[in-house]
Design a protein around this motif. Sequence first.
Motif, mmCIF file in Angstrom:
data_model
loop_
_atom_site.group_PDB
_atom_site.id
_atom_site.type_symbol
_atom_site.label_atom_id
_atom_site.label_comp_id
_atom_site.label_asym_id
_atom_site.label_seq_id
_atom_site.Cartn_x
_atom_site.Cartn_y
_atom_site.Cartn_z
ATOM 1 N N HIS A 1 0.877 -1.168 0.000
ATOM 2 C CA HIS A 1 0.000 0.000 0.000
ATOM 3 C C HIS A 1 0.913 1.217 0.000
ATOM 4 C CE1 HIS A 1 -3.511 2.476 0.735
ATOM 5 N NE2 HIS A 1 -4.288 1.420 0.763
ATOM 6 N N THR A 2 0.608 2.218 0.762
ATOM 7 C CA THR A 2 1.375 3.465 0.646
ATOM 8 C C THR A 2 2.018 3.887 1.952
ATOM 9 O OG1 THR A 2 -0.653 4.685 1.084
ATOM 10 C CG2 THR A 2 -0.051 4.389 -1.227
ATOM 11 N N ASN B 1 7.144 -0.200 -4.068
ATOM 12 C CA ASN B 1 6.027 0.462 -3.394
ATOM 13 C C ASN B 1 6.376 1.474 -2.313
ATOM 14 O OD1 ASN B 1 3.807 -0.866 -4.788
ATOM 15 N ND2 ASN B 1 4.468 -2.706 -3.728
ATOM 16 N N ARG C 1 7.813 4.607 -0.109
ATOM 17 C CA ARG C 1 7.951 6.026 -0.431
ATOM 18 C C ARG C 1 9.361 6.376 -0.840
ATOM 19 N NH1 ARG C 1 3.845 9.695 0.925
ATOM 20 N NH2 ARG C 1 2.110 8.280 0.914
ATOM 21 N N LEU D 1 0.781 5.106 -7.068
ATOM 22 C CA LEU D 1 1.870 4.680 -6.192
ATOM 23 C C LEU D 1 2.340 5.855 -5.345
ATOM 24 C CD1 LEU D 1 3.832 2.688 -8.903
ATOM 25 C CD2 LEU D 1 2.702 1.683 -6.910
ATOM 26 N N ALA D 2 2.856 5.528 -4.161
ATOM 27 C CA ALA D 2 3.337 6.568 -3.261
ATOM 28 C C ALA D 2 4.764 6.956 -3.612
ATOM 29 C CB ALA D 2 3.311 6.047 -1.829
#
Lengths: 299, 286
Positions: free
Chosen positions: B94-95, B140, B142, B180-181
């Motif tokens: 996820h982010t 994925n 950051r 996407l982050a």
Amino acid sequence: MDKVRLLADLPSLIPRGSTVGLGGGWFANHPMAAVRELLRARRDDLRLLALIGSIDVELLIAGGAARHLTFSMISLEALGLPPAFRRAVQAGELPITEVPAVALQVALEASAFNVPFSPLRGADASELVTRHPELFGVVRSPFGDEETMVVRAIRPDVAIVHALRCDRLGNAQHDGSTIYDPVLAAGSQRVIVTCEELVTPEETAEHPHMTHLAGYLVDAVVHAPFGAHPCSHVPLYAVDAWELIDYQAAAAAGGDELAAYVERLRVETEEEYLTRVLVDDRAAMLAALAAAGETLEPT
Amino acid sequence: MSEYETHELMVCRIAEEMTATGGYVSILGSFTPLAYAAYMLAKLTHARDAWLCGFNAVGVPAVQLSFTGAEAALYRGAQARRQFLDNARFVHVHTRGLMECVSSAQLDGDAAVNISVIGDYDRPTVRLPGAAGAPEVLQNFRKVVVYFARHDTRTLVPKVDFVTGRRTPISGAARRAAGLAGDAPVTVVTPLAVMVKSEDERPFALQSVHAGVSVDEVVERTGFALEVPDDVASTRAPTAAELDLLRTRIDPFGTVQFDFLGGEERIAYLKKVLDRERAHALGRLG
């Protein structure tokens, strides 16, 4: 209901050619007593599955037990590249399926959910995805145009995990590293739990929040004190790095020296093994090392 | 100005990447002692509210680095315990993932990393440990920080032998468009320099060189194209306070050296580290 079995009976619970998933990760909480028992049974037929394997997978490869390995990493950390794993793969003797760690867990979860595959926001650009079309695909959303990677369900025949406490119903409790054991167990056809301590269901129910594996998933329970050794079982004992160093020396030498190391494990019972390796104050030292780790506060 | 070792400079530089704001999680990944030191340093200094995870422990305080003792310390201090899959959901795919440093055998100019094989995948010259979570981390999280104990053309190659993982896309705008982050560049920290790649279509750029290192040396020892700005910065030196924290509290046993040693030298060093850890444990027993 009594699922308790003897360690010596463990190999008989694993049919020939089974895919066996090993719990734990890195040097934490691998089911090493079970690994040693498989070596004692001189198994040569197993398809292994390990998320982040180390000495567990290494020993089984060194002992000729593995026909195939599905994994995301096999590492001996500070002790360097794992010699038996490295040698076997480089020689073309051990077929492998290397899978990114999250994808491997999602594959096990898909099995637990009884679906053929699960969507995953995965690693599109990894060559591990493109070289395994039998595991990875792309589907279009039924609700729009979006395309998503999917990973196929993986269902080991048997999962072996190590716990702090377990009762006769199979309720397994931990107070430290479970790593990926719950999803491994949930995705596997049958589950064997080895445990430091056998307790009653009433004792389990005193701390139900520590039950990370409910008994309905478990098929067999084996009492195996120090059953993760030489790996750690927090909070009871730290990793036995001295034993790992001895293994690494034998494995790096290979040949007769490695064969002798493995053979010694085969011919001694688990009790004899523990008496031999927990020499002098080793057991107390491993407990002290687990207790000695410092947390740091900002000043 | 305090005397410092190169690895201490690298730890401080990586620690700068751990920015604390928001519910983003950094993870103690597979055996990366230099990265662990950076996380602990950040957690004790500028990133006190940073979320850290190790093993199944979540919301951990800084712990003293220790081959034998860190795992138990993480659980003792943790605010939560989670299954791996729980963490994976929010953090890896996820982010919410901030950082999980990667160190690999090879890196190329496309920012692809290789921790799988040297040589042919099916009959490798060297079979390496394998991907672990790196493919999903690279894709994925950051931020991506890759570090190496060596800066040479065997490590920083024109093209990796195998793409274990590669962040795509890299640019912030393209990532946002793809859901996407992250819009931080891929940051690479070596014993010589810091290089960053911000754009998919542009090569790595040299961000800074460490004290005593020439730009020419860095370019010569990098096996892929490197953009060199007119004014290459100098990687900042660790402060006295940072050095004191690293040497007396975070890593008194010297575990970061594992990243810099190999073979028998590393095993010999491990034995010394274990002796120190054993003495420490016995001392606590009183």
